[in-house]
Scaffold this motif. Structure first.
Motif, short mmCIF file in Angstrom:
data_model
loop_
_atom_site.label_atom_id
_atom_site.label_comp_id
_atom_site.label_asym_id
_atom_site.label_seq_id
_atom_site.Cartn_x
_atom_site.Cartn_y
_atom_site.Cartn_z
N ILE A 1 0.86 -1.20 0.00
CA ILE A 1 0.00 0.00 0.00
C ILE A 1 0.89 1.24 0.00
O ILE A 1 1.68 1.44 0.91
CB ILE A 1 -0.94 0.02 1.23
N ASP B 1 2.06 4.50 0.88
CA ASP B 1 1.72 5.39 1.99
C ASP B 1 1.66 6.87 1.59
O ASP B 1 1.06 7.67 2.30
CB ASP B 1 2.74 5.22 3.13
N HIS C 1 -2.03 6.81 0.60
CA HIS C 1 -3.03 6.18 1.46
C HIS C 1 -3.74 7.12 2.45
O HIS C 1 -4.92 6.93 2.74
CB HIS C 1 -2.40 5.00 2.19
N LEU D 1 -5.47 10.71 -0.41
CA LEU D 1 -6.32 9.82 -1.20
C LEU D 1 -7.46 10.62 -1.84
O LEU D 1 -7.81 10.41 -3.00
CB LEU D 1 -6.88 8.72 -0.29
N ARG E 1 -0.50 9.27 -11.96
CA ARG E 1 -1.63 8.48 -12.46
C ARG E 1 -1.32 6.98 -12.35
O ARG E 1 -2.16 6.18 -11.95
CB ARG E 1 -1.95 8.87 -13.90
N PHE F 1 -1.41 5.90 -8.75
CA PHE F 1 -2.79 5.82 -8.25
C PHE F 1 -3.48 4.57 -8.79
O PHE F 1 -4.19 3.87 -8.05
CB PHE F 1 -3.58 7.08 -8.63
N ALA F 2 -3.25 4.27 -10.06
CA ALA F 2 -3.82 3.05 -10.64
C ALA F 2 -3.31 1.82 -9.88
O ALA F 2 -4.07 0.90 -9.57
CB ALA F 2 -3.46 2.95 -12.12
N TYR G 1 -2.20 1.81 -6.78
CA TYR G 1 -2.82 1.86 -5.44
C TYR G 1 -4.22 1.22 -5.48
O TYR G 1 -4.57 0.40 -4.63
CB TYR G 1 -2.91 3.31 -4.95
N LEU G 2 -5.00 1.60 -6.47
CA LEU G 2 -6.36 1.06 -6.60
C LEU G 2 -6.33 -0.46 -6.77
O LEU G 2 -7.15 -1.17 -6.20
CB LEU G 2 -7.09 1.70 -7.79
N ILE H 1 -5.47 -2.09 -3.39
CA ILE H 1 -6.61 -2.02 -2.47
C ILE H 1 -7.73 -2.97 -2.93
O ILE H 1 -8.36 -3.65 -2.12
CB ILE H 1 -7.13 -0.57 -2.36
N ALA H 2 -7.93 -3.03 -4.24
CA ALA H 2 -8.96 -3.94 -4.76
C ALA H 2 -8.61 -5.39 -4.43
O ALA H 2 -9.48 -6.18 -4.07
CB ALA H 2 -9.10 -3.76 -6.28
#
Lengths: 103, 103
Positions: free
Chosen positions: A9, A11, A14, A19, A82, A85-86, A88-89, A92-93
């Motif tokens: 993750i 940080d 996060h 976020l 970008r 972030f992609a 990160y998503l 998390i998913a």
């Protein structure tokens, strides 16, 4: 024992305010400071601190200019931002998916 | 301006280590201290701090006992904890959804 790789993750992204910033910019690409402050319902000082962190990481660019005599601060998502972030998503998913069996 | 309601993200759960603990417990219901320490690859001190936070919020119960002469610490997800985690997942999923159009 199922290992939960929390180290994946990011940080930088996060924290709640960061976020929120990244989520907003993922939709709009650019935003000005006051627009972000309103959208996230945060204070000027708090927003500044978190924008600096994202800028240091290279995830956003901050461009200061004048609109007539009024100073204007615009924030833009960078390509590495970008990508981060992609990612990160995705992380998390995957975390979400790993728990769905338990519900 | 699209408002991003970051206030809905439960900060008790959101931190990486606490999110890891909750994710683990959502799958296993209970775990002992060493099992969690191994799964999250964290230190005893760090794990203790975050377990205390979750206990204070009423999301987990910590039961200390002895297995023979060996002290044993077991952690269990409470009903409010499970509910809070389910809500956390919902909020994050909605956040994820709100950005999917931007990718």
């Amino acid at each position: 024992m199922i290992p939960i790789d929390i180290g994946r993750i990011d940080d930088v992204i996060h924290g709640r305010v960061r976020l929120g910033i990244m989520t907003y910019l993922a939709n709009t690409e650019t935003a000005d400071f006051n627009e972000l402050k309103g959208a996230l319902n945060t204070t000027q000082g708090n927003l500044s601190v978190h924008l600096s962190k994202l800028e240091e990481a290279g995830y956003i660019e901050i461009v200061k200019s004048f609109l007539g005599r009024k100073p204007n601060t615009r924030v833009r998502l960078t390509r590495p931002g970008r990508k981060a972030f992609a990612n990160y998503l995705k992380v998390i998913a995957e975390l979400l998916d790993s728990t769905s069996g338990g519900e």
